[in-house]
Scaffold this motif. Sequence first.
Motif, short mmCIF file in Angstrom:
data_model
loop_
_atom_site.label_atom_id
_atom_site.label_comp_id
_atom_site.label_asym_id
_atom_site.label_seq_id
_atom_site.Cartn_x
_atom_site.Cartn_y
_atom_site.Cartn_z
N THR A 158 0.84 -1.20 0.00
CA THR A 158 0.00 0.00 0.00
C THR A 158 0.88 1.25 0.00
O THR A 158 0.64 2.21 -0.75
N ARG A 159 1.89 1.23 0.83
CA ARG A 159 2.80 2.38 0.90
C ARG A 159 3.52 2.58 -0.43
O ARG A 159 3.65 3.71 -0.93
N ASP A 160 3.98 1.48 -1.04
CA ASP A 160 4.68 1.58 -2.33
C ASP A 160 3.76 2.13 -3.41
O ASP A 160 4.16 2.96 -4.23
N ILE A 161 2.50 1.66 -3.41
CA ILE A 161 1.55 2.14 -4.42
C ILE A 161 1.30 3.64 -4.24
O ILE A 161 1.28 4.41 -5.21
N ALA A 162 1.14 4.08 -3.00
CA ALA A 162 0.90 5.51 -2.73
C ALA A 162 2.09 6.35 -3.22
O ALA A 162 1.91 7.36 -3.92
N HIS A 163 3.29 5.91 -2.89
CA HIS A 163 4.49 6.64 -3.33
C HIS A 163 4.54 6.72 -4.85
O HIS A 163 4.84 7.76 -5.43
N LYS A 164 4.26 5.59 -5.49
CA LYS A 164 4.37 5.54 -6.96
C LYS A 164 3.34 6.46 -7.61
O LYS A 164 3.65 7.20 -8.54
N PHE A 165 2.13 6.42 -7.11
CA PHE A 165 1.07 7.28 -7.66
C PHE A 165 1.47 8.76 -7.53
O PHE A 165 1.42 9.52 -8.49
N LYS A 170 3.06 13.41 -10.17
CA LYS A 170 3.66 14.63 -9.61
C LYS A 170 2.70 15.34 -8.66
O LYS A 170 2.41 16.53 -8.81
N CYS A 171 2.12 14.58 -7.74
CA CYS A 171 1.18 15.18 -6.78
C CYS A 171 1.62 14.78 -5.38
O CYS A 171 0.96 14.02 -4.69
N ASP A 172 2.79 15.32 -5.04
CA ASP A 172 3.43 15.00 -3.77
C ASP A 172 2.43 14.99 -2.62
O ASP A 172 1.67 15.94 -2.46
N ASP A 173 2.43 13.91 -1.84
CA ASP A 173 1.63 13.85 -0.62
C ASP A 173 0.11 13.79 -0.85
O ASP A 173 -0.66 13.95 0.08
N LYS A 329 -9.62 12.98 -11.48
CA LYS A 329 -9.19 14.24 -12.08
C LYS A 329 -7.68 14.19 -12.34
O LYS A 329 -7.19 14.54 -13.42
N ILE A 330 -6.95 13.72 -11.33
CA ILE A 330 -5.49 13.68 -11.42
C ILE A 330 -5.03 12.78 -12.58
O ILE A 330 -4.08 13.11 -13.31
N ILE A 331 -5.73 11.64 -12.79
CA ILE A 331 -5.24 10.74 -13.83
C ILE A 331 -5.74 11.13 -15.22
O ILE A 331 -5.35 10.52 -16.22
N GLY A 332 -6.61 12.16 -15.30
CA GLY A 332 -6.98 12.69 -16.62
C GLY A 332 -8.38 12.32 -17.08
O GLY A 332 -8.71 12.54 -18.26
N PHE A 333 -9.21 11.77 -16.23
CA PHE A 333 -10.60 11.48 -16.64
C PHE A 333 -11.43 12.75 -16.62
O PHE A 333 -11.21 13.59 -15.76
#
Length: 333
Positions: A158-165, A170-173, A329-333
């Motif tokens: 879960t932590r890795d997925i959050a970091h990667k997203f 480019k939406c730090d935090d 919104k962030i991913i472009g939908f």
Amino acid sequence: MTKKIFSGVQPTGNLHLGNYLGAIKNFVELNNDKENDCIFCVVDLHAITVKQDKYQLKSNIRETAATFIASGIDPSKSIIFNQSEVPAHAEGSWILSCMAPMGWLNRMTQFKEKAGKDKEKASVGLYIYPVLMASDILLYDATHVPVGEDQKQHLELTRDIAHKFNKDFKCDDFLKVPEPLIKENFSRIMSLKDGLKKMSKSDPSDLSRINLTDSKDEIVNKVKKAKTDSFPIPNDEEKLKSRPEAENLLGIFSSISNQTLGKTLDEFGGKNFSDLKVQLAEILSSKISPISEEIKKLTNDQQYLDNILLEGANKANEIARKKILEIKKIIGF
Ligand code: AMP
């Protein structure tokens, strides 16, 4: 700082002492701290990753909610709901499954254990189970996730997925990276019949676990029949290393009595298992029987439980819907 707590339990029946000591007891402590915002989810979408009987599933969902409340979670303070009532969980899971590399999922040991030898026959859902779990947690900006030790790897994912997203878009935090809350001691309760096997809902032997619905007599009988070895109880922890059954029973006693293993060894060191078993049965009955009575009472009032779950789902929906809209919104939908 307010802690945002999220955790889940599968409605797969037979909730047991391992679930209680590894997870639910901690949920209650977190619920009781005024500083915390807690959400406890009956993860029914996770349950159907393996075959379920539809009537049994419905009653298990209610029984899991009843167990939360009977154990001391206050539904007027914490949100209690079932996952399938909040569509954002499944939606988030799909989106995150498109971000998580297969290599990460291939490492998950729980899949390997649950799929067994015939991996080809396991459902795709069982394979992406940890991504749904990541969706559960990340939708609520959870800061802390209380679980038993067996869920550690899923939380790391879960932590890795959050970091990667956050990095990819480019939406730090934006997705909050949660901390696991795993008790340092006694976070893995073992079978009463085999100290090397986890206490589990699906063990065919009912004597292997203490169910949270067991009566006093059943608890006493199961403790009496629990496997031990033929040596006396040692005085120090080092000597427990190669004695899994002894370590487990002493660990259960310590955890349910809220004391260290050292203190338990001071009490029982040099004595026989029969002495420990008498006292273990006594304390387990005194702590578990009231919960079991309350579960029975609550499960007889379906309307009450359904209302709690509905109210919880409304509150959870409000939070999760907002987050999923932002994600889209962030991913472009
Ligand atoms: P599950 O029943 O698999 O949904 O698990 C619900 C919670 O109970 C999770 O936080 C698990 O880590 C925890 N849990 C399950 N079995 C055990 C066990 N034998 N010892 C400690 N914690 C457990």
